[in-house]
Design a protein around this motif. Structure first.
Motif, PDB file in Angstrom:
ATOM      1  N   ILE A 336      49.078  37.837  31.798  1.00  0.00           N
ATOM      2  CA  ILE A 336      48.927  37.192  33.105  1.00  0.00           C
ATOM      3  C   ILE A 336      49.057  38.223  34.220  1.00  0.00           C
ATOM      4  CG2 ILE A 336      50.000  35.560  34.701  1.00  0.00           C
ATOM      5  CD1 ILE A 336      50.631  33.798  32.338  1.00  0.00           C
ATOM      6  N   GLY A 337      50.040  39.120  34.117  1.00  0.00           N
ATOM      7  CA  GLY A 337      50.214  40.131  35.155  1.00  0.00           C
ATOM      8  C   GLY A 337      49.001  41.029  35.304  1.00  0.00           C
ATOM      9  N   CYS A 338      48.438  41.479  34.195  1.00  0.00           N
ATOM     10  CA  CYS A 338      47.265  42.362  34.251  1.00  0.00           C
ATOM     11  C   CYS A 338      46.012  41.608  34.686  1.00  0.00           C
ATOM     12  CB  CYS A 338      47.051  43.016  32.892  1.00  0.00           C
ATOM     13  SG  CYS A 338      48.366  44.145  32.380  1.00  0.00           S
ATOM     14  N   ARG A 339      45.851  40.371  34.217  1.00  0.00           N
ATOM     15  CA  ARG A 339      44.653  39.610  34.587  1.00  0.00           C
ATOM     16  C   ARG A 339      44.620  39.324  36.085  1.00  0.00           C
ATOM     17  NH1 ARG A 339      43.092  34.208  35.227  1.00  0.00           N
ATOM     18  NH2 ARG A 339      45.220  33.497  34.848  1.00  0.00           N
ATOM     19  N   GLU A 340      45.750  38.930  36.646  1.00  0.00           N
ATOM     20  CA  GLU A 340      45.786  38.666  38.086  1.00  0.00           C
ATOM     21  C   GLU A 340      45.589  39.951  38.883  1.00  0.00           C
ATOM     22  OE1 GLU A 340      45.574  35.844  39.211  1.00  0.00           O
ATOM     23  OE2 GLU A 340      46.241  34.558  37.570  1.00  0.00           O
ATOM     24  N   GLY A 341      46.067  41.078  38.351  1.00  0.00           N
ATOM     25  CA  GLY A 341      45.834  42.350  39.041  1.00  0.00           C
ATOM     26  C   GLY A 341      44.363  42.718  39.080  1.00  0.00           C
ATOM     27  N   LEU A 342      43.653  42.496  37.970  1.00  0.00           N
ATOM     28  CA  LEU A 342      42.219  42.788  37.931  1.00  0.00           C
ATOM     29  C   LEU A 342      41.413  41.798  38.766  1.00  0.00           C
ATOM     30  CD1 LEU A 342      41.849  43.657  34.141  1.00  0.00           C
ATOM     31  CD2 LEU A 342      41.702  45.244  36.070  1.00  0.00           C
ATOM     32  N   ALA A 343      41.995  40.627  39.065  1.00  0.00           N
ATOM     33  CA  ALA A 343      41.292  39.623  39.874  1.00  0.00           C
ATOM     34  C   ALA A 343      41.464  39.833  41.374  1.00  0.00           C
ATOM     35  CB  ALA A 343      41.778  38.220  39.500  1.00  0.00           C
ATOM     36  N   VAL A 344      42.250  40.825  41.765  1.00  0.00           N
ATOM     37  CA  VAL A 344      42.492  41.084  43.192  1.00  0.00           C
ATOM     38  C   VAL A 344      41.200  41.513  43.872  1.00  0.00           C
ATOM     39  CG1 VAL A 344      43.635  42.673  44.793  1.00  0.00           C
ATOM     40  CG2 VAL A 344      44.932  41.608  42.954  1.00  0.00           C
ATOM     41  N   THR A 345      40.973  40.968  45.052  1.00  0.00           N
ATOM     42  CA  THR A 345      39.855  41.423  45.878  1.00  0.00           C
ATOM     43  C   THR A 345      40.334  42.539  46.790  1.00  0.00           C
ATOM     44  OG1 THR A 345      40.329  39.703  47.506  1.00  0.00           O
ATOM     45  CG2 THR A 345      38.730  39.180  45.776  1.00  0.00           C
ATOM     46  N   ARG A 346      39.434  43.077  47.593  1.00  0.00           N
ATOM     47  CA  ARG A 346      39.779  44.245  48.396  1.00  0.00           C
ATOM     48  C   ARG A 346      40.472  43.844  49.700  1.00  0.00           C
ATOM     49  NH1 ARG A 346      35.262  45.577  45.573  1.00  0.00           N
ATOM     50  NH2 ARG A 346      35.332  47.593  44.494  1.00  0.00           N
ATOM     51  N   SER A 347      41.665  43.237  49.564  1.00  0.00           N
ATOM     52  CA  SER A 347      42.455  42.873  50.735  1.00  0.00           C
ATOM     53  C   SER A 347      43.918  42.868  50.357  1.00  0.00           C
ATOM     54  CB  SER A 347      42.045  41.495  51.273  1.00  0.00           C
ATOM     55  OG  SER A 347      42.388  40.470  50.366  1.00  0.00           O
ATOM     56  N   ALA A 348      44.781  43.233  51.309  1.00  0.00           N
ATOM     57  CA  ALA A 348      46.217  43.238  51.049  1.00  0.00           C
ATOM     58  C   ALA A 348      46.737  41.819  50.823  1.00  0.00           C
ATOM     59  CB  ALA A 348      46.948  43.889  52.217  1.00  0.00           C
ATOM     60  N   GLU A 349      46.149  40.848  51.495  1.00  0.00           N
ATOM     61  CA  GLU A 349      46.558  39.447  51.325  1.00  0.00           C
ATOM     62  C   GLU A 349      46.354  38.995  49.887  1.00  0.00           C
ATOM     63  OE1 GLU A 349      45.800  35.256  50.769  1.00  0.00           O
ATOM     64  OE2 GLU A 349      44.223  36.779  50.828  1.00  0.00           O
TER      65      GLU A 349
END
Length: 382
Positions: A336-349
């Motif tokens: 879950i931690g890695c999947r959500e990290g790879l799902a991040v878009t290019r924004s700090a929010e």
């Protein structure tokens, strides 16, 4: 040079004509805005006409700000129940007004007077359900991708990042010992004290040792450790990979022919799968020490008697059940931690939002899996 922007109101029977002219530009916007507000206040004191015509035939120049002021005027009149078409505008200003109208439609805030009804509630539940199904499907897809990548790495062991694996073992394992040990020690004290307080009514304080040992070995030790690791290491996985995603490092990695799952996910997954059982054993020991301290100070049960009673209460399966759960919880947290990290878009929010989401999802799934294990072990009578 054409005259400055102006607007004036003329009665036309039951209707009203607003004649506009001059240069409706950003340089005249401040003065024009003041005139429009004064006109609006004047119209408030009279009965609102059913039709208001905005005659723009004498506008000599128009830019985006001027077009927006015209649209705002028309919208204000429309909210008062009057038809307010913009008429007579020169053809060369048509495309500009059209673009300004499209922008105003996109950026318009939702109506504050909307009241949610039963249909809106059902629609909201439907959206939540759809998002949950999508999250589950995405998680299963990512799990399959990690399994395939892991099998490929087994065929070529040289591709495994052993240095990264050891580094993550240190960060998720030995670096977590202080917080895991302290919290387990304190929970052991609290649990033993509360258990003894209830067993005292039956003269069975000695069985506080049995209660503490079984609870920690089977449930509390692994569950407490998994929750701490989810908040500490799972969030770190999401934040680290998410920051790399924002900085386009993962795109660069892919361009170089490197597999992000192989480089970033597998070392973290394997490291956590190794360290969480060890942390669980450590948490069990610290919980027992905390319980032994309170038993000695509050119940008068010395350490030798505590260990003797504990040895009679703990069987082989009681010790191993918690340890066997730990690798499954570790895989869940790391995925879950890695999947959500790879799902991040290019924004700090996005980094902050998905980091929080990864912790919530990890803790939720850990508890779900723990309940499932409890049911399975109860059916197997172990």
């Amino acid at each position: 040079m054409a005259e400055e922007a102006w607007i004036e109101a003329k009665r036309d029977g039951p209707g009203l004509v607003l004649a506009a002219g001059g240069r409706w530009l950003v340089s005249t916007a401040a003065a024009l805005d003041a005139r429009l507000k004064a006109l609006d206040r004047a119209l408030e004191t009279t009965a609102p006409p059913r039709r208001v015509s905005v005659d723009c035939s004498k506008i000599a120049a128009l830019d985006t700000v001027g077009a927006w002021l015209l649209l705002r005027l028309s919208a204000v009149l429309a909210r008062r129940g009057a038809e307010a078409p913009i008429e007579g505008l020169a053809a060369r200003f048509g495309p500009l007004l059209h673009q300004a109208e499209k922008f105003a439609a996109v950026s318009a805030p939702p109506s504050p007077h909307h009241h949610a009804g039963p249909v809106d509630g059902l629609a909201h539940i439907g959206r939540i359900t759809t998002n949950a199904v999508r999250q589950v499907a995405s998680g299963m897809d990512f799990f399959g991708l990690v399994v395939v990548t892991g099998l490929r790495t087994l065929r070529h062991p040289g591709r495994f990042r052993f240095v990264a694996f050891v580094s993550h073992m240190q960060r998720t394992g030995s670096a977590a010992l202080p917080i895991v040990g302290l919290l387990s020690f304190l929970v052991g004290i609290v649990f033993a004290y509360q258990g003894a307080d209830q067993l005292r009514y039956y003269g069975a304080e000695i069985f506080t040792v049995n209660l503490l040992g079984l609870a920690f070995m089977r449930e509390l030790g692994v569950l407490l450790t998994a929750i701490i690791v989810a908040g500490r290491s799972g969030s770190a996985f999401t934040a680290e990979i998410g920051t790399m995603q924002v900085n386009e490092e993962i795109d660069a990695m892919t361009t170089l022919g490197l597999d992000p799952v192989e480089v970033l996910v597998l070392p973290r997954l394997c490291a956590l799968a190794v360290t969480l059982p060890l942390l669980t054993f450590y948490a069990n020991v610290m919980g027992m020490i905390g319980g032994a301290v309170i038993c000695d100070l509050s119940l008068g049960i010395p350490l030798p008697l505590f260990l003797q009673q504990l040895r009679g209460a703990i069987t082989g399966w009681s010790f191993w059940l918690g340890i066997l759960k730990a690798p499954f919880f570790a895989v869940c947290i790391a995925l879950i931690g890695c999947r959500e990290g790879l799902a991040v878009t290019r924004s700090a929010e996005s980094v902050g939002r998905l980091t929080t989401l990864s912790v919530v999802e990890s803790i939720f799934l850990v508890i779900i899996f723990d309940a499932a294990f409890s049911i399975i072990f109860a059916q197997l009578h172990i």
